[in-house]
Design a protein around this motif. Sequence first.
Motif, PDB file in Angstrom:
ATOM      1  N   GLU A  38      -5.126 -12.113   3.626  1.00 15.19           N
ATOM      2  CA  GLU A  38      -3.755 -12.097   3.124  1.00 15.19           C
ATOM      3  C   GLU A  38      -3.675 -11.419   1.753  1.00 15.19           C
ATOM      4  N   SER A  39      -2.787 -10.455   1.647  1.00 13.46           N
ATOM      5  CA  SER A  39      -2.441  -9.813   0.362  1.00 13.46           C
ATOM      6  C   SER A  39      -3.637  -9.363  -0.477  1.00 13.46           C
ATOM      7  N   THR A  80       2.475  -8.706   7.073  1.00 11.81           N
ATOM      8  CA  THR A  80       1.322  -9.088   7.908  1.00 11.81           C
ATOM      9  C   THR A  80       1.506  -8.652   9.351  1.00 11.81           C
ATOM     10  N   ASP A 254      -4.423  -7.120   4.475  1.00 12.27           N
ATOM     11  CA  ASP A 254      -3.265  -6.784   5.314  1.00 12.27           C
ATOM     12  C   ASP A 254      -2.258  -5.865   4.621  1.00 12.27           C
ATOM     13  N   HIS A 255      -2.009  -6.088   3.346  1.00 10.91           N
ATOM     14  CA  HIS A 255      -1.003  -5.290   2.626  1.00 10.91           C
ATOM     15  C   HIS A 255      -1.102  -5.577   1.138  1.00 10.91           C
TER      16      HIS A 255
END
Length: 414
Positions: A38-39, A80, A254-255
């Motif tokens: 995540e992130s 996501t 993811d980003h």
Amino acid sequence: DGNELADLKEFTEGKKQETVSDMFGAAKGRNVIFVSLESTQSFVVNEKVNGQEITPFLNDFINSSYYFENFYHQTEQGKTSDSEFIVANSLYPLGRGAVFFTHADNKYYTLQHILRENSYYTAVFHANNASFWNRDVMYESLGIEKFFDVNSYEVHEGNSVGWGLKDKEFFEQSASLMKEMPQPFYSYFITLTNHFPFQLEEEDKLLKDYDSSSDILNRYLQTVRYQDEALKHFIESLKKEGLYENSVIILMGDHYAISENHNKAMAEFLGKDEITPFDTVQLQRVPFLIHMPGISDQNPHTYDQVAGQIDVKPTLLQLLGIQAKHSVQFGSSVFSENKADFTVLRNGSFITEHYISASNICYKKETGEPLESSEMCSVFEEKAQEELLASDKIIYGDLLRFYPSDRYSQLLTE
Ligand code: GP9
Ligand code: MN
């Protein structure tokens, strides 16, 4: 109609994973353990704050893995879910909205479909409600057999923070759920603790607090550090459960996490006067790591190849030795000898070996200086637009429904 698909297939055919690489089949038959972080942005990797490493486990793991330091996320508003979409399809997500919501009823031919055709079991592990991002609906279309959603986990106040179950608990419980799965499997884990606004309890903080002008950045570093620790425990439990040796482990951010609203603090962190559009593109890099016990630890390597999430599906297929002739995909394997250094972000920015185009300015990659003319970028500019347009056509026209494979349609009607 079907002809339109044929045209587009021709467009993507040139980048097929069949391109030569001695990695073809290197992980044949292995389980795949894919962790979507995540992130997680690359700028935290191999960096210290107050003398402490932000990602000590990852930094160490890189030394026995294939690591890609110029790997970009290509997500947009679907965050996501966009990253899941890109990995599964090697198609671009949409420029607006989330394809998980807007085109969940389309026909797709995903990594999961292809792996199922090759006797793999496919599952996603994520301790959130199944309907978040419309996953429960979209996962059907993506061919995912089993979704271990929040109901598969024991979640209570004592083991939760922020968005829900803490990553450490998530991985711990996942490791025992994994034992139920038929092998070989393709399993996809989505972490949660390192999610905006990056909340963490005191007892889980492993870093001295960073004190930039942005609370968000300061908190982010703590949750990244926590996630890194959780990951370390996960790998340990995989070893304990006997699920490590015969697997290929993939880690991918993811980003982005830190928006341009925090440019001032990011400039402090990076030791720069300001964050230019060039820097913003470079900040879209996310970690991408491939770990193959017995293989990558024998000759670990950090690659400077320009790549993106669009390349994951062809890369994995190549490692698993699967040719997937009929898959329409926009990426190519990161290991292929003739892979171009060219990655397009969803907003049209792009990265080549020597140039970066951002906000319609052409930058020299080496110096980050804008060029007076955009001539060096213009030929790529056209290619970038063509890519995004062709991918959009497939999604808007639901063109993969013309896909011919019998076995595939069998899977869809099961
Ligand atoms: C939610 C999680 C986070 O289930 O995947 O989604 P995001 O807000 O990062 O897109
Ligand atoms: Mn996310």
